[in-house]
Design a protein around this motif. Structure first.
Motif, PDB file in Angstrom:
ATOM      1  N   PRO A  26     -32.225  -7.132  -5.465  1.00 21.04           N
ATOM      2  CA  PRO A  26     -32.675  -7.700  -4.178  1.00 21.04           C
ATOM      3  C   PRO A  26     -31.995  -7.075  -2.973  1.00 21.04           C
ATOM      4  O   PRO A  26     -32.546  -7.108  -1.872  1.00 21.04           O
ATOM      5  CB  PRO A  26     -32.337  -9.187  -4.305  1.00 21.04           C
ATOM      6  N   ALA A  27     -30.797  -6.499  -3.142  1.00 20.10           N
ATOM      7  CA  ALA A  27     -30.104  -5.845  -2.036  1.00 20.10           C
ATOM      8  C   ALA A  27     -30.534  -4.382  -1.962  1.00 20.10           C
ATOM      9  O   ALA A  27     -29.778  -3.460  -2.289  1.00 20.10           O
ATOM     10  CB  ALA A  27     -28.594  -5.959  -2.207  1.00 20.10           C
ATOM     11  N   GLN A  28     -31.786  -4.186  -1.573  1.00 22.72           N
ATOM     12  CA  GLN A  28     -32.347  -2.845  -1.352  1.00 22.72           C
ATOM     13  C   GLN A  28     -32.187  -1.925  -2.572  1.00 22.72           C
ATOM     14  O   GLN A  28     -31.916  -0.735  -2.444  1.00 22.72           O
ATOM     15  CB  GLN A  28     -31.711  -2.198  -0.116  1.00 22.72           C
ATOM     16  N   ASN A  29     -32.387  -2.503  -3.731  1.00 23.37           N
ATOM     17  CA  ASN A  29     -32.283  -1.738  -4.981  1.00 23.37           C
ATOM     18  C   ASN A  29     -30.941  -1.018  -5.115  1.00 23.37           C
ATOM     19  O   ASN A  29     -30.859   0.132  -5.558  1.00 23.37           O
ATOM     20  CB  ASN A  29     -33.438  -0.732  -5.105  1.00 23.37           C
ATOM     21  N   SER A  30     -29.876  -1.734  -4.719  1.00 24.12           N
ATOM     22  CA  SER A  30     -28.534  -1.185  -4.916  1.00 24.12           C
ATOM     23  C   SER A  30     -28.183  -1.246  -6.400  1.00 24.12           C
ATOM     24  O   SER A  30     -28.902  -1.844  -7.211  1.00 24.12           O
ATOM     25  CB  SER A  30     -27.508  -1.970  -4.091  1.00 24.12           C
ATOM     26  N   LEU A  31     -27.048  -0.641  -6.742  1.00 24.10           N
ATOM     27  CA  LEU A  31     -26.737  -0.424  -8.153  1.00 24.10           C
ATOM     28  C   LEU A  31     -25.376  -1.001  -8.542  1.00 24.10           C
ATOM     29  O   LEU A  31     -24.363  -0.288  -8.524  1.00 24.10           O
ATOM     30  CB  LEU A  31     -26.775   1.075  -8.458  1.00 24.10           C
ATOM     31  N   PRO A  32     -25.314  -2.267  -8.927  1.00 23.50           N
ATOM     32  CA  PRO A  32     -24.086  -2.802  -9.510  1.00 23.50           C
ATOM     33  C   PRO A  32     -23.870  -2.238 -10.908  1.00 23.50           C
ATOM     34  O   PRO A  32     -24.776  -1.637 -11.494  1.00 23.50           O
ATOM     35  CB  PRO A  32     -24.337  -4.309  -9.546  1.00 23.50           C
ATOM     36  N   SER A  33     -22.683  -2.434 -11.444  1.00 28.10           N
ATOM     37  CA  SER A  33     -22.312  -1.773 -12.694  1.00 28.10           C
ATOM     38  C   SER A  33     -23.197  -2.179 -13.869  1.00 28.10           C
ATOM     39  O   SER A  33     -23.546  -1.336 -14.705  1.00 28.10           O
ATOM     40  CB  SER A  33     -20.844  -2.049 -13.026  1.00 28.10           C
ATOM     41  N   ILE A  77     -13.176  -4.286  -6.294  1.00 26.73           N
ATOM     42  CA  ILE A  77     -12.327  -3.394  -7.092  1.00 26.73           C
ATOM     43  C   ILE A  77     -10.881  -3.476  -6.591  1.00 26.73           C
ATOM     44  O   ILE A  77     -10.616  -3.308  -5.404  1.00 26.73           O
ATOM     45  CB  ILE A  77     -12.835  -1.940  -7.003  1.00 26.73           C
ATOM     46  N   LYS A  78      -9.943  -3.744  -7.514  1.00 25.57           N
ATOM     47  CA  LYS A  78      -8.547  -3.933  -7.132  1.00 25.57           C
ATOM     48  C   LYS A  78      -7.581  -2.968  -7.820  1.00 25.57           C
ATOM     49  O   LYS A  78      -6.383  -3.007  -7.546  1.00 25.57           O
ATOM     50  CB  LYS A  78      -8.114  -5.382  -7.436  1.00 25.57           C
ATOM     51  N   ASP A  79      -8.063  -2.118  -8.705  1.00 22.55           N
ATOM     52  CA  ASP A  79      -7.179  -1.156  -9.368  1.00 22.55           C
ATOM     53  C   ASP A  79      -7.968   0.097  -9.712  1.00 22.55           C
ATOM     54  O   ASP A  79      -9.198   0.089  -9.756  1.00 22.55           O
ATOM     55  CB  ASP A  79      -6.547  -1.761 -10.633  1.00 22.55           C
ATOM     56  N   ALA A  85     -14.067   3.005 -13.673  1.00 19.21           N
ATOM     57  CA  ALA A  85     -15.104   2.464 -14.563  1.00 19.21           C
ATOM     58  C   ALA A  85     -16.403   2.234 -13.794  1.00 19.21           C
ATOM     59  O   ALA A  85     -17.498   2.516 -14.292  1.00 19.21           O
ATOM     60  CB  ALA A  85     -14.629   1.167 -15.203  1.00 19.21           C
ATOM     61  N   PHE A  86     -16.291   1.727 -12.560  1.00 14.87           N
ATOM     62  CA  PHE A  86     -17.498   1.493 -11.772  1.00 14.87           C
ATOM     63  C   PHE A  86     -18.229   2.805 -11.484  1.00 14.87           C
ATOM     64  O   PHE A  86     -19.436   2.919 -11.712  1.00 14.87           O
ATOM     65  CB  PHE A  86     -17.166   0.799 -10.455  1.00 14.87           C
ATOM     66  N   PHE A  87     -17.511   3.789 -10.987  1.00 18.99           N
ATOM     67  CA  PHE A  87     -18.159   5.059 -10.641  1.00 18.99           C
ATOM     68  C   PHE A  87     -18.618   5.820 -11.882  1.00 18.99           C
ATOM     69  O   PHE A  87     -19.536   6.637 -11.805  1.00 18.99           O
ATOM     70  CB  PHE A  87     -17.238   5.901  -9.778  1.00 18.99           C
ATOM     71  N   SER A  88     -18.000   5.526 -13.021  1.00 25.02           N
ATOM     72  CA  SER A  88     -18.474   6.127 -14.275  1.00 25.02           C
ATOM     73  C   SER A  88     -19.874   5.644 -14.620  1.00 25.02           C
ATOM     74  O   SER A  88     -20.603   6.320 -15.355  1.00 25.02           O
ATOM     75  CB  SER A  88     -17.514   5.803 -15.420  1.00 25.02           C
ATOM     76  N   GLY A  89     -20.264   4.497 -14.072  1.00 25.50           N
ATOM     77  CA  GLY A  89     -21.623   4.023 -14.281  1.00 25.50           C
ATOM     78  C   GLY A  89     -22.646   4.992 -13.737  1.00 25.50           C
ATOM     79  O   GLY A  89     -23.693   5.238 -14.356  1.00 25.50           O
ATOM     80  N   PHE A  90     -22.366   5.587 -12.568  1.00 28.56           N
ATOM     81  CA  PHE A  90     -23.253   6.603 -12.007  1.00 28.56           C
ATOM     82  C   PHE A  90     -23.219   7.864 -12.864  1.00 28.56           C
ATOM     83  O   PHE A  90     -24.249   8.498 -13.098  1.00 28.56           O
ATOM     84  CB  PHE A  90     -22.836   6.933 -10.574  1.00 28.56           C
ATOM     85  N   LEU A 242      -9.878   2.171  -3.145  1.00 27.89           N
ATOM     86  CA  LEU A 242      -8.807   1.191  -2.957  1.00 27.89           C
ATOM     87  C   LEU A 242      -8.114   1.328  -1.607  1.00 27.89           C
ATOM     88  O   LEU A 242      -7.326   0.458  -1.227  1.00 27.89           O
ATOM     89  CB  LEU A 242      -7.761   1.335  -4.070  1.00 27.89           C
ATOM     90  N   SER A 243      -8.381   2.406  -0.892  1.00 28.79           N
ATOM     91  CA  SER A 243      -7.692   2.655   0.373  1.00 28.79           C
ATOM     92  C   SER A 243      -8.027   1.580   1.400  1.00 28.79           C
ATOM     93  O   SER A 243      -9.106   0.974   1.381  1.00 28.79           O
ATOM     94  CB  SER A 243      -8.071   4.023   0.922  1.00 28.79           C
ATOM     95  N   GLU A 244      -7.099   1.351   2.304  1.00 30.95           N
ATOM     96  CA  GLU A 244      -7.315   0.372   3.364  1.00 30.95           C
ATOM     97  C   GLU A 244      -8.495   0.773   4.236  1.00 30.95           C
ATOM     98  O   GLU A 244      -9.288  -0.077   4.656  1.00 30.95           O
ATOM     99  CB  GLU A 244      -6.048   0.240   4.212  1.00 30.95           C
ATOM    100  N   PHE A 245      -8.626   2.074   4.490  1.00 31.42           N
ATOM    101  CA  PHE A 245      -9.744   2.572   5.296  1.00 31.42           C
ATOM    102  C   PHE A 245     -11.073   2.159   4.687  1.00 31.42           C
ATOM    103  O   PHE A 245     -11.958   1.629   5.373  1.00 31.42           O
ATOM    104  CB  PHE A 245      -9.663   4.100   5.397  1.00 31.42           C
ATOM    105  N   THR A 246     -11.231   2.421   3.391  1.00 32.97           N
ATOM    106  CA  THR A 246     -12.499   2.135   2.726  1.00 32.97           C
ATOM    107  C   THR A 246     -12.766   0.642   2.654  1.00 32.97           C
ATOM    108  O   THR A 246     -13.898   0.191   2.901  1.00 32.97           O
ATOM    109  CB  THR A 246     -12.504   2.740   1.318  1.00 32.97           C
ATOM    110  N   GLN A 247     -11.758  -0.147   2.340  1.00 31.88           N
ATOM    111  CA  GLN A 247     -11.952  -1.586   2.249  1.00 31.88           C
ATOM    112  C   GLN A 247     -12.370  -2.172   3.594  1.00 31.88           C
ATOM    113  O   GLN A 247     -13.252  -3.031   3.663  1.00 31.88           O
ATOM    114  CB  GLN A 247     -10.671  -2.251   1.743  1.00 31.88           C
ATOM    115  N   GLN A 248     -11.768  -1.689   4.683  1.00 31.40           N
ATOM    116  CA  GLN A 248     -12.150  -2.166   6.014  1.00 31.40           C
ATOM    117  C   GLN A 248     -13.561  -1.710   6.385  1.00 31.40           C
ATOM    118  O   GLN A 248     -14.336  -2.478   6.966  1.00 31.40           O
ATOM    119  CB  GLN A 248     -11.143  -1.677   7.052  1.00 31.40           C
ATOM    120  N   ALA A 249     -13.885  -0.471   6.042  1.00 25.41           N
ATOM    121  CA  ALA A 249     -15.215   0.060   6.349  1.00 25.41           C
ATOM    122  C   ALA A 249     -16.299  -0.724   5.601  1.00 25.41           C
ATOM    123  O   ALA A 249     -17.350  -1.045   6.173  1.00 25.41           O
ATOM    124  CB  ALA A 249     -15.287   1.532   5.989  1.00 25.41           C
TER     125      ALA A 249
END
Length: 256
Positions: A26-33, A77-79, A85-90, A242-249
């Motif tokens: 429903p979220a624009q055909n996004s891809l959860p794991s 994602i916290k570690d 593992a998530f990006f390995s899904g792609f 995990l970077s602060e930049f990415t989490q804020q973005a």
């Protein structure tokens, strides 16, 4: 015709041997794991099925083809292990397309972002509408299209990949994607796209199966190291997320 439905991924196999794999979120055909895992499994299953002659890969709805990674899941994602593992899904979906012994036709009815561009690139032949603009937005949120980059660069080359990656906030048109080689054909609207996909898939289904298998092998020559390569790339993305930049973005994007 046989039909299998597993949550947000389903596939049908026609009497002609055309397998149609459809995914939806429903979220624009996004891809959860979980969707990525099910999608990879469906591609492998169709590839191993002797009744299947050709595969159509498509998404649900008449707007966005695929919005890429699930931002909600990225924020959770916290570690590094979970991130990898998530990006390995792609990586698994791309490798499923690569290893599948059947020709895969992608039907791209609308915008493709991030991993959606990777899906289009992982197909053997791609048909789209004029509304199917493309964007690699990863750099803008502090990561990069590292996992999908081998598949995308294989189709459009380094100069076009550089443009798509560096211009991370800009959509490029469907005709740009056609000129660069990501899309093989572009149509005015969805009805014309559907007709073209069906016509092509029926033609391919009537060809000699062994010829198609050998063609598939030729199309993917030089990619034998992708199991390890894409795993390495997934680890890079899993660390950066995990970077602060990415989490804020990511949070800013979700708060819009």
């Amino acid at each position: 015709m046989s039909t299998i439905n597993d949550g947000n991924v389903n596939f049908t196999i026609s009497e002609e041997g055309i397998a149609t794999i459809s995914f939806y979120h429903p979220a624009q055909n996004s891809l959860p794991s979980q969707l990525l895992k099910t999608l990879a499994d469906a591609i492998y299953s169709c590839g191993a099925n002797p009744e299947v002659r050709v595969i159509i890969l498509q998404s649900g709805g008449d707007r966005t083809f695929c919005a890429g990674a699930s931002f909600d899941e990225l924020l959770a994602i916290k570690d590094e292990q979970t991130g990898a593992a998530f990006f390995s899904g792609f990586a698994n979906v791309i490798n499923a397309c690569r290893k599948c012994g059947k020709i895969i036709i992608a039907r791209v009815q609308g915008k493709a972002v991030g991993g959606g561009v990777g899906l289009a690139a992982a197909a053997d032949y791609c048909l789209a509408t004029e509304n199917a603009s493309v964007k690699l937005s990863e750099l803008a949120i502090g990561i990069g299209p590292f996992v999908i980059s081998p598949a995308v660069m294989r189709k459009i080359g380094l100069p076009a990949f550089s443009q798509l990656t560096i211009r991370a906030t800009d959509f490029q048109s469907a005709h740009w994607a056609y000129e660069k080689g990501l899309f093989n054909e572009v149509y005015d609207d969805i009805p014309a796209l559907n007709e073209a996909v069906l016509t092509l898939s029926r033609k391919l289904a009537a060809y000699h199966p062994s010829a198609l298998v050998n063609l598939k092998q030729i199309l993917w020559e030089g990619t034998g190291d992708w199991d390890s390569l894409l795993t390495e790339r997934a680890a890079i993305s899993g660390k950066l997320v995990l970077s602060e930049f990415t989490q804020q973005a990511l949070q800013q994007f979700l708060n819009k």
